[in-house]
Design a protein around this motif. Structure first.
Motif: not given
Ligand code: GRG
Length: 290
Positions: A39-41, A68-70, A75-79, A149-152, A176-178, A287-289
């Motif tokens: 992950g980009k952190r 915040i990374e945790m 959220s990624l694990i659950h998503d 926030g993210m949950m909404a 909200h999500k991101t 510019a990210r890829n």
């Protein structure tokens, strides 16, 4: 080394300490598996950069960056779970539920979310003379990740999946999500420096634009990126999702991302020279890829 990499390395080494193997082994193993998957952190780096911009103490902010990374990883694990996105690949590796089974993946996500708050409370306890700032920082993260926030955003994303929703709803979901986790990370870092209301306002504006650009680029990459992304691509289109390229086409989406980046950079003029790293991050996001 770029500043983003430097902050990522700093965060990673503290995350390793926080997630060092211990009992219950399966729990710490499954939590660490997804955190270590890379992950980009980005969120930790934003938090630490905002903290540095405000003249903060990096050691004081580091556990908030890890927290915040945790939360993000949880959220990624659950998503990725079969009940939500049913993804088998994340950050280039099999998803948590593929490795540990669905039940344990639910627990690993819950555990990372809870542990994040435990870690932030521990940090606050180490700075008793600065507890008001710590409570404000924690509150920024809790609100970014929480029910407004993210949950909404996530609840609306799941509720509207497969329906014909419009641009306003798309913006609500993304904001909200991101976006709220991105803004929450930035503001948490700055709160630890006892900022002025004007400083908080300027950084909020930056965070909102950065979140928007991040999402537009994410949507573009889902169309254009290949296997190197380390996650399943083309999923949005296959699922008939409303995305920026689907609504505006690729060229207009790129233009919107460029405009958002300019606004983000301008918003930080308030901070003068100290804003340079966050302004560079905005350019990198565009510019990210991956
Ligand atoms: C258990 C905290 C918790 C939440 C449950 C599933 C859910 C509710 C929320 C999902 C929110 C979600 C998946 C938001 C999208 C976030 C996003 C844009 C992920 C990609 O972020 P990057 O590109 O990923 O920063 P890396 O892997 O680089 O960290």
């Amino acid at each position: 080394m770029t500043l983003l990499k430097e902050y990522a390395a700093l965060t990673d080494s503290r995350l390793e300490e926080l997630l060092a193997p211990r009992k219950p082994e399966l729990l710490f193993d499954s939590m660490a598996y997804s955190v270590r998957a890379g992950g980009k952190r980005l969120r930790p780096a934003l938090l630490l950069m905002a903290n540095a911009m405000g003249g903060g103490d990096r050691a004081e902010a580091l556990d908030y960056a890890c927290a915040i990374e945790m939360i993000h990883t949880s959220s990624l694990i659950h998503d990725d779970l079969p009940a939500i996105d049913n993804d088998c690949l994340r950050r280039g590796r099999p998803t948590n539920h593929v490795v540990y089974g669905e039940a344990q993946a639910v627990i690993a996500g819950d555990a990372l979310l809870n542990y994040a708050y435990e870690v932030m409370l521990g940090a606050a306890a180490r700075y008793p003379g600065h507890s008001a700032a710590h409570i404000r920082a924690m509150s920024r993260i809790a609100r970014g990740a929480g029910v407004g926030g993210m949950m909404a955003g996530q609840v609306q994303d799941v509720a509207l999946e497969g329906t014909d929703f419009d641009y306003e709803e798309l913006k609500y979901i993304h904001r909200h999500k991101t976006g709220d986790m991105i803004t929450g990370a930035l503001l948490a870092g700055l709160e630890l420096t006892d900022p002025s209301p004007d400083a908080l306002e300027a950084l909020t504006l930056y965070g909102e634009q950065l979140g928007l650009v991040f999402q537009i680029v994410d949507d573009i990459l889902d169309v254009t990126a290949g296997e190197e992304l380390g996650k399943t691509t083309g999923k949005d289109a296959a699922a008939g999702k409303v995305t920026y390229p689907a609504l505006f086409g690729l060229e207009k989406s790129r233009e919107l991302a460029r405009e958002g980046t300019e606004k983000a950079i301008d918003a930080l003029a308030f901070f003068g020279e100290g804003a340079r790293p966050l302004q560079e991050i905005a350019g990198m996001m565009l510019a990210r890829n991956k």
